[in-house]
Design an enzyme around this catalytic site. Structure first.
Site, PDB file in Angstrom:
ATOM      1  CG  ASN A 190       7.569   3.308  -1.637  1.00 13.52           C
ATOM      2  OD1 ASN A 190       8.003   2.231  -2.041  1.00 13.52           O
ATOM      3  ND2 ASN A 190       7.389   3.534  -0.355  1.00 13.52           N
ATOM      4  CE  LYS A 222       6.880  -8.924 -10.401  1.00 13.85           C
ATOM      5  NZ  LYS A 222       6.549  -7.482 -10.353  1.00 13.85           N
ATOM      6  CG  HIS A 223      12.450  -1.953  -9.131  1.00 12.46           C
ATOM      7  ND1 HIS A 223      11.513  -1.439  -8.252  1.00 12.46           N
ATOM      8  CD2 HIS A 223      13.639  -1.358  -8.809  1.00 12.46           C
ATOM      9  CE1 HIS A 223      12.108  -0.574  -7.442  1.00 12.46           C
ATOM     10  NE2 HIS A 223      13.402  -0.521  -7.745  1.00 12.46           N
ATOM     11  N   GLY A 234       6.366  -4.481  -0.105  1.00  3.65           N
ATOM     12  CA  GLY A 234       5.155  -4.180  -0.851  1.00  3.65           C
ATOM     13  C   GLY A 234       3.909  -4.297  -0.001  1.00  3.65           C
ATOM     14  CB  SER A 235       0.411  -4.496  -1.038  1.00  3.94           C
ATOM     15  OG  SER A 235       0.368  -5.647  -1.879  1.00  3.94           O
ATOM     16  CD  GLU A 266       9.227  -2.204   4.824  1.00  2.00           C
ATOM     17  OE1 GLU A 266       8.126  -2.147   4.258  1.00  2.00           O
ATOM     18  OE2 GLU A 266       9.980  -1.237   4.934  1.00  2.00           O
ATOM     19  CG  LEU A 267       4.325  -7.220   4.160  1.00  5.29           C
ATOM     20  CD1 LEU A 267       3.317  -8.283   4.549  1.00  5.29           C
ATOM     21  CD2 LEU A 267       4.668  -7.317   2.671  1.00  5.29           C
ATOM     22  CB  CYS A 307       6.189   1.349   4.577  1.00  6.33           C
ATOM     23  SG  CYS A 307       5.735   0.585   3.015  1.00  6.33           S
ATOM     24  CD  GLU A 311       0.656   1.684   4.292  1.00  5.08           C
ATOM     25  OE1 GLU A 311       1.834   2.006   4.499  1.00  5.08           O
ATOM     26  OE2 GLU A 311       0.327   0.653   3.679  1.00  5.08           O
TER      27      GLU A 311
END
Length: 463
Positions: free
Chosen positions: A133, A156-157, A212-213, A234-235, A268, A365
């Site tokens: 994002n 690792k994108h 990510g998730s 960071e979720l 997020c 979310e």
């Protein structure tokens, strides 16, 4: 045989790019290069590392239009926002180039030694697992502090933005080589989940950062813990914006609209639950509705587009499910809430009011242009509702400055903005609590996540 990462333009639904992923042999080569580069890079002075990072920022600014268009093409970010994201990535590189020496300066601590201090030394190659994002900003939020601390990076994108990932790797390699640094200080490593786990378990990788998730974060944290390696996560977030009766409602509506709609709401730290004191509830909903309804949805390549498409159709369908379930549960739909026809993965700006705790739009979310407004009877209830979430990433409070400062300490989130926009800033630490993750990125705290805080005791002992 390795798989291929496919980028699909969400404006049209057409494939724009395919990039093969690494196989086991290629991953081994990446890890060997990362370790070799680290052996040299760690010996570079902070000033010399800074020259490389400043050079990267300059090169990206010169190529801003092409880099911005990659984001627009691969994940639908409006071109004006995409240009801003390239600038913000440059800012991160330049900020750490300027401030790393101060952030990493030895800390003198008194003890029974003639001198005792803590110095901040690099750990080694660090794995970064990144989402789609904000492809450039999140990459530099990860790599700028890590590189300035003397680590090297394996990135690792996300599989859906392979062109962005490739461009980041290329510019850093080229500029590093121009400065005489190892070209492999950062490598873009397209790989599936199995190889990512193999990389994390490899002893050459010393730490991992993931944005990510929850599911991905839990898996990566478990693997890192089993290998006794530090991790920063960071979720997700379900960020509250509390609007009290003494707030400047016009200003609150303006800023909360911006917070909700950046990147088509796919952020997020977007304001996902607007919690409004009942005495000003109707007034605020009217102001919020006016601003949301005026937003221009369209082709993200157009300069006047404010809301582009959702990045993927599966994400759009899940967003629509959340809206329809919430309406079935009693939420009031003001506008939006229908999947449009035509090509691409667009979703209209949608406003739901009279949302209550437990409704889907509150419990999950929402990652898209869906605004949720909830009434409460008091500031106390507002805090209770704000904290009634498994997430704790960011929040905002709209009231007097003094009251907002007092309330901030009672809100369960990693950052709180009082009468202002919630944002990430290279100067300030960012991160969450509860199921929004742990550890901090950015600011002085972020660069110290992946260092060896080495205590040094120098004799002779003092009485």
């Amino acid at each position: 045989m390795s798989e291929t990462f496919v980028a699909t333009d969400p404006t049209t639904g057409t494939v724009v790019r395919e990039i093969p992923t690494l196989d086991a042999a290629a991953l081994e080569d990446v890890l060997a290069r990362a370790e070799s580069a680290y052996d040299a890079w760690r010996q570079w002075s902070i000033a010399d590392r800074a020259a490389v990072l400043n050079g990267v920022a300059a090169a990206m600014r010169e190529d801003k239009e092409r880099l911005a268009l990659l984001m627009t093409e691969e994940m639908g970010k409006p071109i004006t926002e995409a240009r801003g994201e390239v600038e913000k990535a440059c800012w991160a590189a330049e900020h750490y180039a300027e401030h790393a020496a101060a952030y990493l300066a030895p800390e003198e601590l008194a003890s029974d030694a003639s001198r005792s201090y803590v110095q901040h030394l690099p750990l080694g190659p660090v794995l970064g697992v990144l989402p789609w994002n904000a492809p450039f900003w999140l990459a530099f939020r990860f790599c700028a502090p890590a590189l300035m601390a003397g680590n090297t990076c394996v990135m690792k994108h996300d599989r859906h933005v392979p062109g962005c990932a490739e461009a980041i790797g290329e510019v850093i390699a080229r500029v590093a080589e121009e400065h005489g640094a190892p070209r492999d200080i950062l490598q873009s490593a397209p790989m599936g989940h199995d190889l990512a786990e193999r990389a994390l378990r490899d002893p050459r990788i010393r730490a991992v950062s993931l944005t990510g998730s929850e599911k991905a974060g839990a898996a990566v944290a478990a693997t890192a813990a089993s290998e006794i390696k530090p991790s920063v996560l960071e979720l997700g977030g379900s960020d509250p914006a509390i609007v009290l009766a003494d707030a400047d409602l016009e200003h609150a509506a303006d800023v909360i609209t911006t917070m909700r709609i950046i990147n088509a709401g796919q952020s997020c730290i977007a304001a996902k639950r607007v919690i409004v004191e009942r005495s000003v509830y109707d007034d605020f909903v009217a102001l919020y509705a006016e601003r949301l309804a005026a937003l221009r949805v369209g082709d993200p390549r157009q300069e006047d587009t404010q809301v582009g498409p959702i990045a993927r159709d599966d994400l759009r369908q899940n967003l629509h499910r959340q809206v329809t379930e919430s309406v079935d549960q009693g939420a009031k739909l003001h506008f939006g809430g229908e999947v449009p026809g035509g090509e691409g993965y667009f979703y209209p700006v949608t406003l739901l009011s009279d949302v209550t705790p437990g409704m889907t739009a509150c419990a999950e979310e929402t990652f898209g242009p869906v605004a949720v407004v909830m009434p409460v009877d008091s500031a106390e209830e507002a805090i209770t509702v704000a904290n009634d979430s498994p997430y704790g990433l960011a929040a905002s409070v709209w009231t007097t400055a003094e009251r907002g400062v007092e309330m901030a300490a009672r809100i369960e989130s990693g950052q709180v903005a009082v009468n202002g926009i919630v944002k990430t800033d290279p100067r300030l630490p960012s991160g969450g609590v509860k199921r929004s993750g742990f550890g901090r990125e950015l600011g002085p705290h972020g660069i110290r996540e992946f260092v060896n805080h080495q205590q040094v005791w120098v004799g002779p002992k003092q009485d």
